[in-house]
Design a protein around this motif. Structure first.
Motif, short mmCIF file in Angstrom:
data_model
loop_
_atom_site.label_atom_id
_atom_site.label_comp_id
_atom_site.label_asym_id
_atom_site.label_seq_id
_atom_site.Cartn_x
_atom_site.Cartn_y
_atom_site.Cartn_z
N LEU A 39 3.12 36.30 68.07
CA LEU A 39 2.05 37.21 68.42
C LEU A 39 0.73 36.53 68.09
CD1 LEU A 39 3.39 40.59 66.94
CD2 LEU A 39 3.79 39.64 69.20
N ALA A 40 -0.11 36.33 69.09
CA ALA A 40 -1.41 35.69 68.91
C ALA A 40 -2.37 36.67 68.21
CB ALA A 40 -1.95 35.26 70.27
N PRO A 41 -3.59 36.23 67.88
CA PRO A 41 -4.53 37.13 67.21
C PRO A 41 -4.82 38.38 68.02
CG PRO A 41 -5.33 34.87 67.12
CD PRO A 41 -4.15 34.88 68.05
N ASN A 42 -5.05 39.46 67.30
CA ASN A 42 -5.50 40.73 67.88
C ASN A 42 -4.50 41.40 68.81
OD1 ASN A 42 -8.17 40.61 66.62
ND2 ASN A 42 -8.51 38.91 68.03
N VAL A 43 -3.22 41.08 68.69
CA VAL A 43 -2.21 41.79 69.47
C VAL A 43 -2.08 43.20 68.90
CG1 VAL A 43 0.26 41.93 70.02
CG2 VAL A 43 -0.95 39.76 70.25
N GLN A 44 -2.01 44.17 69.81
CA GLN A 44 -1.92 45.58 69.43
C GLN A 44 -0.66 46.17 70.04
OE1 GLN A 44 -5.93 47.37 70.27
NE2 GLN A 44 -6.29 45.26 70.91
N ILE A 45 0.17 46.76 69.20
CA ILE A 45 1.43 47.36 69.64
C ILE A 45 1.35 48.85 69.28
CG2 ILE A 45 3.93 47.36 69.34
CD1 ILE A 45 3.71 44.37 68.61
N TYR A 46 1.31 49.69 70.32
CA TYR A 46 1.07 51.12 70.13
C TYR A 46 2.27 51.94 70.54
CZ TYR A 46 -3.94 49.80 70.21
OH TYR A 46 -5.16 49.24 69.97
N ALA A 47 3.06 52.39 69.59
CA ALA A 47 4.11 53.36 69.89
C ALA A 47 3.52 54.77 69.97
CB ALA A 47 5.20 53.32 68.83
N ALA A 48 2.34 54.98 69.40
CA ALA A 48 1.70 56.29 69.33
C ALA A 48 0.85 56.55 70.57
CB ALA A 48 0.80 56.35 68.10
N TYR A 49 0.82 57.83 70.97
CA TYR A 49 -0.10 58.25 72.03
C TYR A 49 -0.37 59.75 71.90
CZ TYR A 49 4.04 59.70 74.85
OH TYR A 49 5.19 60.27 75.32
N HIS A 50 -1.34 60.22 72.69
CA HIS A 50 -1.76 61.61 72.64
C HIS A 50 -1.43 62.31 73.95
CE1 HIS A 50 -3.95 61.10 68.86
NE2 HIS A 50 -4.31 59.93 69.34
N PRO A 51 -1.25 63.64 73.92
CA PRO A 51 -1.02 64.38 75.16
C PRO A 51 -2.22 64.23 76.11
CG PRO A 51 -0.53 65.76 73.25
CD PRO A 51 -1.19 64.51 72.74
N ILE A 52 -1.93 64.24 77.40
CA ILE A 52 -2.99 64.16 78.40
C ILE A 52 -3.71 65.49 78.52
CG2 ILE A 52 -3.43 63.81 80.87
CD1 ILE A 52 -1.06 61.85 80.85
N ASP A 53 -2.99 66.58 78.38
CA ASP A 53 -3.59 67.92 78.47
C ASP A 53 -4.56 68.12 77.31
OD1 ASP A 53 -3.28 70.95 77.41
OD2 ASP A 53 -3.23 70.89 79.61
N PRO A 54 -5.85 68.40 77.59
CA PRO A 54 -6.84 68.48 76.51
C PRO A 54 -6.57 69.60 75.50
CG PRO A 54 -7.86 68.96 78.64
CD PRO A 54 -6.45 68.56 78.91
N GLU A 55 -6.08 70.76 75.98
CA GLU A 55 -5.80 71.86 75.04
C GLU A 55 -4.68 71.48 74.08
OE1 GLU A 55 -6.15 72.54 78.42
OE2 GLU A 55 -8.19 73.32 78.17
N GLY B 46 0.18 36.78 74.15
CA GLY B 46 -1.13 36.16 74.01
C GLY B 46 -2.15 37.06 73.33
N GLY B 47 -3.22 36.43 72.87
CA GLY B 47 -4.27 37.10 72.12
C GLY B 47 -4.85 38.31 72.81
#
Length: 192
Positions: free
Chosen positions: A107-123, A144-145
């Motif tokens: 993994l190069a610098p600044n690699v971001q691995i996101y298992a987390a996310y938010h609902p699309i519905d704003p409410e 890559g970076g």
């Protein structure tokens, strides 16, 4: 017979809506924050101290793991690392679900691995509920970076992800993939 309500942790790992404000989840993030802070404050000469911290932080680590500080994660305990894994500086793993990284991964610098996310519905998003999906990175992968690996993605063995790519879909094995969104640009031939 009544069903026992699931814990927020169980909901999180099942990919269901969960509350990150749950006291047990907060405690888990505080634990990871403390351990990563300790790790990031070590020096190059403190390899034994670094190893002890990583053994406490992660669910599973293989042989020959090296992480160049600083490194950040949400929990650590949902990260499984194979043998010969190298993470360059400023890697971030939001492990609100399982993140599995195979053998011989770079993994190069600044690699971001996101298992987390938010609902699309704003409410729904304003309710404080969140979501997470597992990520799996195969063996012999180079990322890559500045690349971003999004929730629910699998990357196949022997694959290269170009710098700055945003991986939103699964990437097969033995390819070079780049861009935003990340797409396969080349298939690698089998070695003789």
């Amino acid at each position: 017979m009544e069903n026992t309500p699931q814990t927020e942790q169980q909901k999180m790992l099942a990919g269901e809506l969960y509350l990150a404000s749950d006291p047990d989840l907060i405690q888990g993030r505080q634990r990871a924050s403390k351990l990563t802070r300790l790790y990031n404050n070590t020096t190059e000469e403190q390899l034994e101290d670094r190893q002890k911290i990583l053994l406490e932080l992660f669910n599973k680590i293989g042989d020959n793991l090296y992480i160049t500080p600083p490194f950040y994660c949400d929990y650590g305990c949902y990260i499984k690392l194979g043998n010969n894994v190298y993470m360059n500086s400023n890697c971030i793993i939001l492990d609100c679900n399982w993140v599995e990284i195979g053998d011989n991964v770079l993994l190069a610098p600044n690699v971001q691995i996101y298992a987390a996310y938010h609902p699309i519905d704003p409410e729904l998003r304003l309710s404080g509920q969140e979501l997470a999906a597992p990520i799996k990175i195969g063996n012999n992968v180079w990322i890559g970076g500045g690349a971003i690996i999004c929730p629910g993605v699998e990357i196949g063995d022997n694959t290269t992800i170009g710098a700055g790519s945003v991986v939103v879909n699964n990437i097969p094995e033995r390819v070079v993939a780049v861009g935003n969104p990340c797409r396969v640009i080349r298939t690698l031939s089998l070695s003789p």
